[in-house]
Scaffold this active site. Structure first.
Site, PDB file in Angstrom:
ATOM      1  N   GLU B  36       0.975  -1.230   0.058  1.00  0.00           N
ATOM      2  CA  GLU B  36      -0.026  -0.025  -0.048  1.00  0.00           C
ATOM      3  C   GLU B  36       0.734   1.369  -0.149  1.00  0.00           C
ATOM      4  O   GLU B  36       1.729   1.283   0.769  1.00  0.00           O
ATOM      5  CB  GLU B  36      -0.690  -0.104   1.187  1.00  0.00           C
ATOM      6  N   GLU B  67      -4.648  -7.125   2.259  1.00  0.00           N
ATOM      7  CA  GLU B  67      -3.268  -7.408   2.683  1.00  0.00           C
ATOM      8  C   GLU B  67      -3.516  -9.016   2.525  1.00  0.00           C
ATOM      9  O   GLU B  67      -2.231  -9.486   2.261  1.00  0.00           O
ATOM     10  CB  GLU B  67      -3.035  -7.241   4.351  1.00  0.00           C
ATOM     11  N   PHE B  90       1.771  -1.220   8.807  1.00  0.00           N
ATOM     12  CA  PHE B  90       2.089  -1.122   9.916  1.00  0.00           C
ATOM     13  C   PHE B  90       1.975  -2.569  10.700  1.00  0.00           C
ATOM     14  O   PHE B  90       1.206  -3.416  10.018  1.00  0.00           O
ATOM     15  CB  PHE B  90       1.149  -0.507  10.785  1.00  0.00           C
ATOM     16  N   ASP B  92       1.005  -3.640  13.285  1.00  0.00           N
ATOM     17  CA  ASP B  92      -0.274  -4.009  13.749  1.00  0.00           C
ATOM     18  C   ASP B  92      -1.344  -4.284  12.852  1.00  0.00           C
ATOM     19  O   ASP B  92      -2.420  -4.982  13.510  1.00  0.00           O
ATOM     20  CB  ASP B  92      -0.734  -2.525  14.242  1.00  0.00           C
ATOM     21  N   PHE B  93      -1.312  -4.288  11.601  1.00  0.00           N
ATOM     22  CA  PHE B  93      -2.243  -4.839  10.710  1.00  0.00           C
ATOM     23  C   PHE B  93      -2.076  -6.321  10.333  1.00  0.00           C
ATOM     24  O   PHE B  93      -2.740  -6.740   9.588  1.00  0.00           O
ATOM     25  CB  PHE B  93      -2.207  -4.157   9.257  1.00  0.00           C
ATOM     26  N   HIS B 136      -1.478   1.147  16.484  1.00  0.00           N
ATOM     27  CA  HIS B 136      -0.323   1.745  15.494  1.00  0.00           C
ATOM     28  C   HIS B 136       0.927   1.875  16.102  1.00  0.00           C
ATOM     29  O   HIS B 136       1.633   2.492  15.721  1.00  0.00           O
ATOM     30  CB  HIS B 136      -0.881   2.858  14.783  1.00  0.00           C
TER      31      HIS B 136
END
Lengths: 324, 339
Positions: B36, B67, B90, B92-93, B136
């Site tokens: 992205e 993703e 990130f 976190d994703f 994040h």
């Protein structure tokens, strides 16, 4: 359709069924009297593809071994139809060192570089890797394509929808195949899916979608032929849903008490009906059919002999192959 | 490191990463980049700046916010001979795409009995310290390291950012490359004073699996990684005038973990502080202490962990600073372990 094509489709279906029947017999042979899924020559879950042969035979008739197939937790029919060495397939199912994955994978985790075949035990998650294979093939420019297979239950997963969008966006040479066998284990599609046909979902991504009814191998052959041609010629992805049949349980040991139509299921077996059709159309006679059945069983017997006479993996190598 | 010339150029972490990627893309046409905002934007954290202009849209591809689809695509492409570098914006994703990461990317080589390789880099931004809140700001490296089949690398400075990226791209295994936002030298984030560093110009690899002694010392070992290495060095320099001689060991990778280097340093100093920006329990800090215990290294005092105390990363600056392993907590821990 040419007689030879019809005979070949039938032969592939018979070959698959012979394999699945042999695995079925060995799988159940040594799990009694007390059922123990982890016991016997073939341990673990077993998802057999009997009844779904028309899908694999009809699609893979258009492929060769430079094309990729990503299949599901129920992968044997596609593996065989795509031309995998059934000795290595059988050896993997029996957990032997000579198997595709040297006994590290098992029947839901088959990876064959020779035929660009792989499968995933996780619902819908075989779709995304197929996109990458398709991207690589597109860059190579030799016309190879990827076929990504799921069941109808998978069409409600995010991976399914993300993959259709990305493949359409990047015009990737992919054919998406959904095997609708009516049941996501025990949940009927009417309880899981908001549309009557998953082929309708293709419209959401601007790609062609087609549903093949009645588990028709010739219907699959025709639909796949068009889709494969479209992909090879740069026309992008297609979604094909086939209304097929799970002749046996979700997994071996599944009593299928949830399945009200169970008594009628054997009567919907696609192989006897196609056989009758081919005899009526004088494509094959009974002697020829008997002969090709015998040949299929012989190939399977050879594969099982190879598997069962192969060494089991050495326990001291259990930690090998984590890294290249 | 195979660099032979004296490095005099100073680069940010992000520029060092980009240089590694660009040099490998020049060398090997199979290297592609996708994720992205990796194209025109150049990576939200500057990891791909300028690559689109140099290599074009066939090799530097912006993806939809999908993703699962694009990480899976990277896997399939790697299986067929490409060497994709895929950015997960990130870390976190990971929650929206972990199946492709741990059930596919990390397991295919094993499940295939070594017959199928997945040479891909999954690069992703980690870390807090700028009030980005609980979704994040995490590092999560311990979680990836827990799951077999992925190498896990974590640079602490620009020279390693380049050399570890080069090594990751050339590696035939899947490599998770976790870069700390605070080390990227971003114009929109407060500069870490050590985010700039000397970086050799020619291509070179930093061997994955070899820790580095970032500062030699005799009294106490701080085992750490990523941005915390820089915090630890600052603390070490502050404490030196007090007569506390701190050794800082930069792990550089979690998988493989350089257990020999940990044991050797702790055997020398006899004291251990582990500084880890990941959650404290069930993770890297425990693994380091277990390694020291299993190897029977004699300690002069009980080891101390400075990690995130099992709480989501808070938003308010005062709260976030309280849970991150910042200089004040590291300093306290070193003094305490010294007795």
């Amino acid at each position: 359709m040419e007689d030879k094509t019809r005979a070949d489709l039938f032969t592939t279906m018979v070959q698959i069924r012979a394999f699945e029947e042999a695995i079925l017999a060995d799988y159940h042979a040594d799990k009694k009297p007390a059922w123990d899924i982890g016991a016997g020559l073939i341990p673990g879950e077993m998802h057999l593809s009997a009844g779904q042969e028309p899908v694999a035979a009809g699609v893979c008739a258009h492929l060769d071994n430079r094309d990729a197939v990503t299949a599901t937790h129920r992968p044997h029919h596609f593996a065989i139809a795509h031309g995998m060495d059934i000795n290595k397939l059988a050896a993997e199912i029996y957990g032997r060192e000579t198997g595709l994955g040297r006994g590290r994978g098992g029947h839901m985790h088959l990876f064959d570089p020779d035929t660009h075949f792989s499968c995933s035990g996780i619902i819908a998650e075989g779709y995304p890797p197929a996109l990458g294979q398709a991207l690589a093939f597109k860059r190579q420019g030799a016309g190879a394509i990827a076929v990504a297979v799921t069941g109808e239950g998978a069409a409600n997963q995010g991976a399914f929808h993300e993959s259709l969008n990305l493949a359409a966006l990047w015009n990737l040479p992919v054919v998406f195949v959904v095997e609708d066998n009516d049941w996501a284990i025990s949940v009927p599609r009417t309880s899981s899916t908001s549309v009557l046909s998953n082929a309708d979902r293709a419209a959401a991504y601007g790609i062609p979608g087609i549903r093949v009814e009645d588990n028709s191998v010739e219907g699959v052959y025709d639909a796949a032929g068009e889709a494969v041609q479209r992909a090879r010629s740069g026309g992008g992805p297609t979604l094909i849903e086939v209304h097929t049949l799970r002749l046996w349980g979700h997994f071996e040991g599944d009593a299928q008490a949830y399945r009200p139509e169970l008594p009628e299921v054997p009567g919907r077996d696609p192989i006897p009906s196609y056989e009758q059709q081919l005899i009526a159309d004088a494509v094959l006679d009974e002697t020829q059919i008997e002969q090709l059945r015998d040949e299929a069983k012989k190939r399977v017997q050879d594969a099982l002999d190879f598997a069962k006479s192969s060494p089991t993996p050495d326990p001291s190598t259990a930690t090998h192959y984590v890294f290249a | 490191m195979t660099a032979t010339t004296e490095a005099t150029r100073r680069l940010t972490g992000s520029k060092a990463m980009v240089e590694a990627i660009a040099q490998e893309m020049e060398r090997d046409p199979n290297v592609i980049v996708l994720g992205e905002d990796v194209g025109t934007y150049g990576g939200i954290f500057g990891s791909t700046t300028g690559l689109l202009d140099t290599f074009g849209p066939d090799r530097v591809m912006d993806t939809p916010i999908s993703e699962t689809a694009f990480i899976g695509l990277g896997i399939g492409a790697a299986v067929e001979g490409l060497r994709p570098i895929v950015e997960l914006m990130f870390v976190d994703f990971f929650g929206v795409c972990m199946d492709q990461i741990y059930n596919h990317m990390a397991k295919i080589h094993f499940e295939s009995g070594g017959n199928v390789k997945v040479p891909m880099v999954l690069m992703t931004a980690v870390g807090g310290g700028y009030s980005d809140g609980a979704q994040h700001s995490q590092t999560l490296w311990g979680m990836f390291a827990h799951l077999p089949g992925m190498k896990v690398v974590v640079p602490s400075n620009p020279a390693d950012a380049k050399g570890l990226m080069t090594a990751a791209i050339r590696d035939d295994n899947p490599v998770i490359y976790l870069f700390h936002k605070g080390l990227q030298g971003l114009v929109w984030m407060a500069k870490q004073s050590r985010a700039m560093g000397n970086v050799p110009e020619e291509p070179y690899e930093v061997e994955i699996g070899k820790a580095a002694v970032a500062r030699e010392g005799a009294d106490v070992t701080i085992v750490t990684l990523s941005l915390s290495v820089q915090h630890a060095i600052e603390v070490a320099e502050e404490l030196a005038p007090e007569g506390i001689d701190v050794e800082v060991l930069d792990l550089r990778s979690l998988v493989p973990l350089d257990r020999d280097a940990v044991a050797a340093s702790v055997a020398k100093t006899g004291r251990l502080v582990v500084v880890d920006e990941d959650y404290q329990s069930f993770g890297l800090s425990g693994e380091i202490i277990a390694t020291v215990a299993e190897r029977g290294v004699a300690l002069k005092s009980a080891p101390i962990r400075v990690a995130v105390p099992d709480v989501p990363i808070p938003y308010a600056r005062e709260l976030e600073y309280a849970v991150l392993p910042r200089q004040d907590r590291i300093r306290d821990a070193v003094r305490k372990v010294m007795g």
